[in-house]
Design an enzyme around this catalytic site. Structure first.
Site, short mmCIF file in Angstrom:
data_model
loop_
_atom_site.label_atom_id
_atom_site.label_comp_id
_atom_site.label_asym_id
_atom_site.label_seq_id
_atom_site.Cartn_x
_atom_site.Cartn_y
_atom_site.Cartn_z
CG HIS A 3 86.25 71.37 69.88
ND1 HIS A 3 86.06 72.72 69.73
CD2 HIS A 3 85.43 70.79 68.98
CE1 HIS A 3 85.17 72.94 68.76
NE2 HIS A 3 84.79 71.78 68.29
CB CYS A 7 79.07 72.76 70.01
SG CYS A 7 78.62 72.57 68.27
CG HIS A 15 81.49 68.35 68.95
ND1 HIS A 15 81.50 69.23 70.02
CD2 HIS A 15 81.74 69.12 67.86
CE1 HIS A 15 81.73 70.45 69.58
NE2 HIS A 15 81.90 70.43 68.27
CG HIS A 21 84.75 69.67 64.11
ND1 HIS A 21 83.49 69.85 63.57
CD2 HIS A 21 84.70 70.23 65.35
CE1 HIS A 21 82.73 70.49 64.44
NE2 HIS A 21 83.44 70.73 65.52
CG ASP A 62 96.13 64.49 62.80
OD1 ASP A 62 94.90 64.62 62.61
OD2 ASP A 62 96.80 63.56 62.31
CG HIS A 63 94.15 61.39 65.02
ND1 HIS A 63 94.59 61.80 63.79
CD2 HIS A 63 93.17 60.48 64.80
CE1 HIS A 63 93.91 61.15 62.85
NE2 HIS A 63 93.04 60.35 63.43
CD GLU A 96 83.54 73.90 63.97
OE1 GLU A 96 84.03 74.02 65.10
OE2 GLU A 96 82.45 74.39 63.63
#
Length: 148
Positions: free
Chosen positions: A21, A40, A46, A48, A86-87, A131
């Site tokens: 994100h 960020c 970037h 997580h 996810d992903h 996070e």
């Protein structure tokens, strides 16, 4: 002797998902976003490896001995968390974040709202989103600033 009727318990299940994100608010200028979100706010985003702990609460069923069947909870979490997040690039792939800044606070709200649609009413107790090991958000849905 088995527990008597009316015994309440909380049950938690964990899972992890990976997503990227960019922290960026369209309400702010580029300079203000950079000042507020720092690295960020990287235009390329970037990522997580998030960890989520979902806690449900309820009466222990005297027949099954369970608050909720963990297989059912796992399936609900798959649908509410893994499939949409996810992903994914949260800002580009998840419609919810088109107009909502993809902070961990808002990720927790998104997960809560998705789970609320799937779980029996009143059973969802808490969503905890890691996070990182140092940055953690807890959301309990019923708490709002208007209720103070």
């Amino acid at each position: 002797m088995p527990p008597g009727p009316g015994r309440l318990a909380r049950v938690s299940r964990c899972l992890g998902f990976s997503a990227c994100h960019r922290l960026h608010s369209p309400s702010l200028s580029n300079e203000e976003n950079l000042k507020l979100f720092g690295k960020c706010n990287n235009p390329n985003g970037h990522g997580h490896n998030y960890k989520v702990v979902v806690t449900v609460r309820g009466e222990i069923d005297p027949v099954s001995g369970m608050v909720i069947n963990l297989t059912d909870l796992k399936e609900h979490m798959q649908e509410a968390i893994m499939k949409p997040l996810d992903h994914k690039n949260l800002d580009k792939d998840v419609e919810y974040f088109a107009d909502v800044v993809s902070t961990t606070e808002n990720v927790a709200v998104f997960i809560w709202e998705n789970l609320q649609k799937r779980l029996p009413p009143g059973t969802l107790y808490k969503v905890k989103v890691y996070e990182t090991d140092q940055n953690i958000v807890v959301y309990k849905g019923e708490e709002t600033t208007h209720e103070r």
